[in-house]
Design a protein around this motif. Structure first.
Motif, PDB file in Angstrom:
ATOM      1  N   PRO A  21      53.809  31.873  41.981  1.00 17.98           N
ATOM      2  CA  PRO A  21      54.190  30.877  41.193  1.00 17.98           C
ATOM      3  C   PRO A  21      53.454  30.823  39.895  1.00 17.98           C
ATOM      4  O   PRO A  21      53.551  29.951  38.878  1.00 17.98           O
ATOM      5  CB  PRO A  21      53.443  29.548  42.151  1.00 17.98           C
ATOM      6  CG  PRO A  21      52.326  30.366  42.982  1.00 17.98           C
ATOM      7  CD  PRO A  21      52.886  31.831  43.094  1.00 17.98           C
ATOM      8  N   ALA A  24      49.932  35.363  38.570  1.00 17.22           N
ATOM      9  CA  ALA A  24      48.611  35.900  38.873  1.00 17.22           C
ATOM     10  C   ALA A  24      48.798  37.719  38.885  1.00 17.22           C
ATOM     11  O   ALA A  24      49.728  38.033  39.065  1.00 17.22           O
ATOM     12  CB  ALA A  24      48.336  35.772  40.443  1.00 17.22           C
ATOM     13  N   SER A  64      43.701  36.599  45.782  1.00 21.57           N
ATOM     14  CA  SER A  64      43.994  36.835  47.296  1.00 21.57           C
ATOM     15  C   SER A  64      43.705  38.348  47.491  1.00 21.57           C
ATOM     16  O   SER A  64      43.492  38.933  48.453  1.00 21.57           O
ATOM     17  CB  SER A  64      45.356  36.660  47.670  1.00 21.57           C
ATOM     18  OG  SER A  64      46.338  37.250  47.065  1.00 21.57           O
ATOM     19  N   PHE A  66      41.235  39.695  46.111  1.00 20.77           N
ATOM     20  CA  PHE A  66      39.646  40.257  46.109  1.00 20.77           C
ATOM     21  C   PHE A  66      39.024  40.667  47.267  1.00 20.77           C
ATOM     22  O   PHE A  66      37.824  40.801  47.111  1.00 20.77           O
ATOM     23  CB  PHE A  66      39.087  38.722  45.436  1.00 20.77           C
ATOM     24  CG  PHE A  66      39.048  38.438  44.005  1.00 20.77           C
ATOM     25  CD1 PHE A  66      39.687  39.478  43.050  1.00 20.77           C
ATOM     26  CD2 PHE A  66      38.836  37.242  43.330  1.00 20.77           C
ATOM     27  CE1 PHE A  66      39.833  39.233  41.621  1.00 20.77           C
ATOM     28  CE2 PHE A  66      38.991  37.029  41.994  1.00 20.77           C
ATOM     29  CZ  PHE A  66      39.565  38.012  41.087  1.00 20.77           C
ATOM     30  N   LEU A  75      42.261  45.630  35.889  1.00 20.08           N
ATOM     31  CA  LEU A  75      42.369  44.695  34.732  1.00 20.08           C
ATOM     32  C   LEU A  75      41.727  45.583  33.415  1.00 20.08           C
ATOM     33  O   LEU A  75      42.498  45.369  32.531  1.00 20.08           O
ATOM     34  CB  LEU A  75      42.097  43.493  35.021  1.00 20.08           C
ATOM     35  CG  LEU A  75      42.726  42.522  33.869  1.00 20.08           C
ATOM     36  CD1 LEU A  75      44.084  42.447  33.490  1.00 20.08           C
ATOM     37  CD2 LEU A  75      42.063  40.860  34.477  1.00 20.08           C
ATOM     38  N   THR A  96      49.090  27.547  31.588  1.00 23.02           N
ATOM     39  CA  THR A  96      47.455  27.686  31.618  1.00 23.02           C
ATOM     40  C   THR A  96      47.324  29.324  31.492  1.00 23.02           C
ATOM     41  O   THR A  96      47.529  30.067  32.658  1.00 23.02           O
ATOM     42  CB  THR A  96      46.898  27.095  32.831  1.00 23.02           C
ATOM     43  OG1 THR A  96      47.712  27.343  34.003  1.00 23.02           O
ATOM     44  CG2 THR A  96      46.565  25.613  32.842  1.00 23.02           C
ATOM     45  N   LEU A  98      44.497  31.477  32.118  1.00 19.62           N
ATOM     46  CA  LEU A  98      43.039  31.389  32.833  1.00 19.62           C
ATOM     47  C   LEU A  98      42.738  32.869  33.154  1.00 19.62           C
ATOM     48  O   LEU A  98      43.513  33.559  33.488  1.00 19.62           O
ATOM     49  CB  LEU A  98      43.199  30.509  33.769  1.00 19.62           C
ATOM     50  CG  LEU A  98      43.644  28.946  33.501  1.00 19.62           C
ATOM     51  CD1 LEU A  98      43.775  28.232  34.974  1.00 19.62           C
ATOM     52  CD2 LEU A  98      42.759  28.244  32.410  1.00 19.62           C
ATOM     53  N   GLY A  99      41.379  32.996  32.973  1.00 21.28           N
ATOM     54  CA  GLY A  99      40.701  33.913  33.723  1.00 21.28           C
ATOM     55  C   GLY A  99      41.248  35.521  33.137  1.00 21.28           C
ATOM     56  O   GLY A  99      41.295  35.570  31.827  1.00 21.28           O
ATOM     57  N   GLY A 100      41.419  36.224  33.902  1.00 29.07           N
ATOM     58  CA  GLY A 100      42.183  37.361  33.545  1.00 29.07           C
ATOM     59  C   GLY A 100      43.353  37.448  32.720  1.00 29.07           C
ATOM     60  O   GLY A 100      43.637  37.977  31.781  1.00 29.07           O
ATOM     61  N   LEU A 128      32.173  33.774  39.882  1.00 33.67           N
ATOM     62  CA  LEU A 128      32.314  34.878  39.443  1.00 33.67           C
ATOM     63  C   LEU A 128      32.048  34.871  37.808  1.00 33.67           C
ATOM     64  O   LEU A 128      31.867  33.622  37.324  1.00 33.67           O
ATOM     65  CB  LEU A 128      33.825  35.327  39.526  1.00 33.67           C
ATOM     66  CG  LEU A 128      34.166  35.721  40.790  1.00 33.67           C
ATOM     67  CD1 LEU A 128      35.973  35.902  40.794  1.00 33.67           C
ATOM     68  CD2 LEU A 128      33.663  36.920  41.443  1.00 33.67           C
ATOM     69  N   PRO A 130      33.978  36.416  34.212  1.00 33.45           N
ATOM     70  CA  PRO A 130      34.858  37.020  33.590  1.00 33.45           C
ATOM     71  C   PRO A 130      34.855  38.584  33.885  1.00 33.45           C
ATOM     72  O   PRO A 130      33.632  39.277  33.516  1.00 33.45           O
ATOM     73  CB  PRO A 130      35.102  36.875  31.978  1.00 33.45           C
ATOM     74  CG  PRO A 130      34.415  35.332  32.077  1.00 33.45           C
ATOM     75  CD  PRO A 130      33.308  35.418  33.149  1.00 33.45           C
ATOM     76  N   GLY A 131      35.856  39.419  34.489  1.00 34.26           N
ATOM     77  CA  GLY A 131      35.578  40.850  34.843  1.00 34.26           C
ATOM     78  C   GLY A 131      36.320  41.694  33.727  1.00 34.26           C
ATOM     79  O   GLY A 131      36.335  42.838  34.055  1.00 34.26           O
ATOM     80  N   ALA A 132      37.187  41.241  32.825  1.00 32.54           N
ATOM     81  CA  ALA A 132      37.732  42.135  32.191  1.00 32.54           C
ATOM     82  C   ALA A 132      37.541  41.933  30.414  1.00 32.54           C
ATOM     83  O   ALA A 132      38.772  41.873  29.736  1.00 32.54           O
ATOM     84  CB  ALA A 132      39.381  42.217  32.348  1.00 32.54           C
ATOM     85  N   PHE A 261      30.138  41.414  37.510  1.00 31.65           N
ATOM     86  CA  PHE A 261      31.270  41.049  38.050  1.00 31.65           C
ATOM     87  C   PHE A 261      31.405  41.322  39.331  1.00 31.65           C
ATOM     88  O   PHE A 261      31.572  40.719  40.191  1.00 31.65           O
ATOM     89  CB  PHE A 261      32.629  41.486  37.216  1.00 31.65           C
ATOM     90  CG  PHE A 261      33.891  40.960  37.855  1.00 31.65           C
ATOM     91  CD1 PHE A 261      34.332  39.636  37.793  1.00 31.65           C
ATOM     92  CD2 PHE A 261      34.588  42.023  38.700  1.00 31.65           C
ATOM     93  CE1 PHE A 261      35.641  39.332  38.339  1.00 31.65           C
ATOM     94  CE2 PHE A 261      35.801  41.604  39.297  1.00 31.65           C
ATOM     95  CZ  PHE A 261      36.208  40.086  39.094  1.00 31.65           C
ATOM     96  N   PHE A 277      38.569  27.524  47.272  1.00 31.23           N
ATOM     97  CA  PHE A 277      39.621  27.586  46.401  1.00 31.23           C
ATOM     98  C   PHE A 277      41.042  27.313  47.057  1.00 31.23           C
ATOM     99  O   PHE A 277      42.144  26.624  46.902  1.00 31.23           O
ATOM    100  CB  PHE A 277      39.832  28.850  45.558  1.00 31.23           C
ATOM    101  CG  PHE A 277      41.051  28.772  44.464  1.00 31.23           C
ATOM    102  CD1 PHE A 277      41.218  28.002  43.473  1.00 31.23           C
ATOM    103  CD2 PHE A 277      42.191  29.390  45.141  1.00 31.23           C
ATOM    104  CE1 PHE A 277      42.265  28.218  42.679  1.00 31.23           C
ATOM    105  CE2 PHE A 277      43.153  29.768  44.086  1.00 31.23           C
ATOM    106  CZ  PHE A 277      43.526  28.986  43.024  1.00 31.23           C
TER     107      PHE A 277
END
Ligand code: 3HC
Ligand code: NAI
Length: 703
Positions: A21, A24, A64, A66, A75, A96, A98-100, A128, A130-132, A261, A277
């Motif tokens: 949806p 991701a 999911s 992770f 990434l 949105t 967001l994040g990655g 966390l 940001p990891g990328a 990260f 979450f």
């Protein structure tokens, strides 16, 4: 359509992502993007556009995944692939990013967005960072201070704000076009860039001047972050990474970010926050509710009682643009209620959290009345009068008379029997509990209480409406105190027993606060007012447990020490700063009352205090699950994280118990039971069975 499609239109290579949806970044999506960008290098396209199907641009890494071993490409591999493209890559954002998802966009050479889009790096909310590349790229575009605030708060910003900060290059203005508005506007933007021979602009090449912040900026920032995010490692590591962005070459910064990260990803704090979450999404689902049950529209709301709760509840609806009629006993009470609402809004305007225009719009949604006839056409009424069954029943009789058929009749009661309230109406199927928490305009939690006869469509409406007004709904069945307060009573009871045995209020509160609770139990008592519990206990004057356990708060109330509102309760409060101070008078009184009950004081360790208070929550939570009062253990965690100041990085009481393990919980409970003989420590049957089977609370879903 596959998760990534590629086509060329008007010389633009369009990489279209479709992973509902929220798009991701699953492994399939990552691999698909990389393959499409590589393919575009050698075809006739002149620029590459990354665009998403569905309701949003990429909302981040696939959370999911992770808990599973990493699968290539990562990434950062995708980011590097995009960055190295020999043709300009443009991200077109909606929904949105967001994040990655935002990191993917930051790897592109240009970013455009619909005006309604929002962007952010919310990783910190999952424990966390940001990891990328987020910590390295964002300060290069938005500056160090803005980047630090965005990444440590995790809050998204509008496309317009992101444009002002330099994060987005263009805000598109074609939102109203009926067909594929983003496609058209984004392709036009890409063509403009081509016509201008726009260069390959890589964020990594932007230099941050070393003197961009003062010498001790990061030192001060870390101190502030330590106060703001007690017990959480991620915000400190974010500061480290942003400092590296200023002081080191980008590849060193990226390496540090990746290391931190990974460290956060495997931390207990992040695992707990990720649990929440998913729990906060799961809790909106009612087990067994038929798929075809539809929610009723709620276009207008009545509220009975404009006191502490009524006013706050009204604000939720007014903020969402839903008109509210607030009914009070007389004009004076009405004016008082409206004035409090007005003051609350004005305080938000003063703090810059709300514009005057939004305040005026919200206030215009709230009308006062003293006439029930004005509620005849509302879709939902929420009763928030005094906590007294007879008064509530009177109100519901009246509502039954005046409200239109099909209107939902809700009570905000904390303790009264919802079924006894529903029973005085001719429509118990339309009656439901909507238990807001104080302050009702701020607290996220909403306990949705299902009466014995509440209909499925009323339930579905409540769950949907809760989300529409920004609440996290948790379903409870009827019992004394529902989920949250029923457990809280056991927690408070242990705090008072510890007091009687020799601990001080400051020690008890300190033990819980240093563990992460937003506020210790006795400070909470002072904040809500000690008279509330006192009045409830007056109804059972002969209860020996009350006299043994709560003699101190009862004595304090009789001395006029009702808590913060009278400047003194368990503590004394500084009239200016409201800072609490230990009070020798209270300590002496506690010792005297304990001695009169034959209790010899002893020294309790913080460890013992924590163990007892937390296990009291866990054992009661287990009973609540056994009885089917809560649908699932994770719902209880949601209640505690959103309504009771339980530290999110500990995941909630039932998650905490799962980390200890069923066997360890059982051994501790049995030990306390053997030592005290107090029935509260008799292990719940569910805990016995979890210990025997090795299962977790969070594996259990009750009907
Ligand atoms: N990964 C996996 N599933 C996700 C997800 C994600 N990033 N984001 C949302 N989902 C799932 C939800 O669990 C939910 O599943 P369900 O229908 O089975 O319950 C479904 O998508 C819809 O989510 P919401 O109910 O939350 O939908 P909303 O429309 O209310 O909100 C949203 C959409 C604002 C995107 C919200 O889902 C959200 O905030 N998602 C998380 C964003 C996030 O934290 N991103 C950062 C991830 S970490 C990261 O990117 C690391 C990187 O730096 C390396
Ligand atoms: P309050 O005393 O601040 O307000 C109650 C209001 O109801 C008063 O303004 C009173 O004039 C009005 N009222 C009384 N009888 C009425 C009637 N027959 N018709 C119309 N108005 C009437 O009480 P508060 O704190 O707002 O509590 C209201 C309800 O919310 C109670 O059931 C309480 O248990 C529940 N609640 C309270 C919380 C809190 O922290 N205060 C938290 C969650 C629930």
């Amino acid at each position: 359509m596959s998760v990534v499609d590629y086509e060329i239109r008007n010389q633009i290579g369009i990489v279209r992502l479709n992973n509902p949806p929220v798009n991701a970044l699953s492994q399939a999506l990552r691999a698909g993007i990389l393959a499409a960008v590589e393919r575009a290098q050698t075809d006739e396209s002149r620029a590459i556009l990354i665009i998403c199907e569905g309701r949003t641009f990429v909302a981040g890494a696939d959370i999911s995944e992770f808990n599973q071993p990493p699968v290539l490409p990562t990434l950062p591999d995708v980011v590097a692939g995009i960055e190295q493209s020999q043709k300009p890559v443009i991200a077109a954002l909606h929904g949105t990013a967001l994040g990655g998802g935002l990191e993917l966009a930051l790897a592109c050479h240009y970013r455009c967005a619909l005006p309604s889009a929002k962007v952010g790096l919310p990783e910190v909310k999952l424990g966390l960072l940001p990891g990328a590349g987020g910590t390295q790229y964002l300060p290069r575009l938005a500056g160090v201070e803005a980047a630090l605030e965005l990444i440590t708060s995790g809050n998204p910003v509008s496309a317009q704000r992101a444009h002002t900060l330099g994060v987005i290059d263009a805000v598109l203005d074609d939102e109203k076009s009926p067909v594929t508005p983003l496609d058209n506007a984004a392709i036009a933007y890409a063509q403009t860039l081509l016509s201008q021979s726009a260069p390959l602009r890589r964020v990594r090449d932007i230099e941050i001047p070393p003197d961009t912040v003062s010498e001790n900026y990061f030192h001060k920032a870390r101190e502030q972050l330590a106060r703001r995010y007690r017990g959480q490692p991620a915000p400190q590591l974010i500061a480290d990474c942003i400092q590296a962005a200023v002081e080191k070459p980008i590849d060193a910064g990226l390496a540090l970010e990746r290391m931190h990260f990974e460290r956060c990803l495997h931390s207990s704090e992040s695992a707990a926050m990720r649990h929440l979450f998913f729990a906060e999404r799961q809790c909106t689902k009612v087990v067994g509710l038929a798929k075809d049950v539809t929610a009723k529209p709620v276009r207008s709301v009545g509220i009975i009682g404009g006191g502490t709760m009524g006013g706050g509840i009204a604000m939720n609806f007014a903020n969402a643009g839903i008109p509210v009629r607030m009914l009070e006993i007389n004009d004076e009470a009405m004016a008082r209620g409206l004035a409090i609402v007005q003051r609350n809004y004005a305080a938000s305007v003063k703090k810059g959290r709300l514009t005057q225009e939004s305040m005026d719009r919200a206030m215009a949604c709230i009308q006062g009345t003293t006439d029930y006839a004005e509620l005849s056409q509302v879709d939902l009424v929420i009763e928030a009068v005094f906590e007294n069954l007879e008064i509530k029943q009177q109100v519901f009789r009246k509502l039954d008379e005046v409200c239109k058929p099909g209107a939902i009749l809700a009570s905000n009661t904390s303790y009264q029997d919802l079924d006894a309230i529903a029973a005085v109406t001719r429509r118990p199927e339309d009656v439901i509990g909507l238990h807001f928490f104080s302050p009702a305009n701020v607290m996220k939690l909403l306990e949705v209480v299902r009466g014995a006869q509440t209909s499925d469509s009323v339930l579905a409406t409540a769950m949907q409406l809760a989300r529409a007004i920004g609440k996290v709904p948790v379903l409870s069945r009827v019992c004394y105190g529902f989920i949250g307060n029923r457990m809280l009573n056991q927690y408070f009871r242990q705090a008072h027993l510890c007091l009687m045995e020799g601990a001080t209020p400051a020690q008890i509160d300190g033990a819980m606060e240093s563990w992460g609770m937003a506020m210790g139990p006795l400070a909470v008592g002072d904040l809500s007012g000690l008279d509330i519990g006192y009045k409830a206990r007056q109804a059972e004057p002969d209860n020996p447990d009350h006299q043994r356990v709560y003699c101190l708060p009862d004595a304090l109330v009789e001395m006029g020490r009702l808590g913060q509102k009278t400047g003194a309760g368990y503590y004394r409060y500084d009239p200016e700063t409201r800072a609490r101070e230990e009070d020798a008078e209270v300590l002496a009184l506690a010792r005297k009352l304990a001695a009169e009950r034959g209790v010899t004081p002893r020294s309790l360790s913080d460890e013992e205090i924590r163990n007892r208070l937390l296990l009291a929550l866990v054992n009661e939570g287990a009973r609540i699950l056994e009885e089917g009062v809560a649908q699932r253990a994770s719902d209880i965690d949601v209640v505690y994280a959103n309504g009771y100041g339980f530290p999110r990085y500990r995941g909630g009481p039932m998650y905490f118990a799962d980390q200890l393990g069923g066997e360890a919980v059982l051994v501790r409970l049995r030990g306390l039971y053997a030592e005290t003989g107090d029935p509260c420590w008799k292990p719940a049957a569910l805990i016995e069975s979890l210990a025997a089977t090795g299962k977790n609370f969070t594996d259990e879903v009750m009907a």
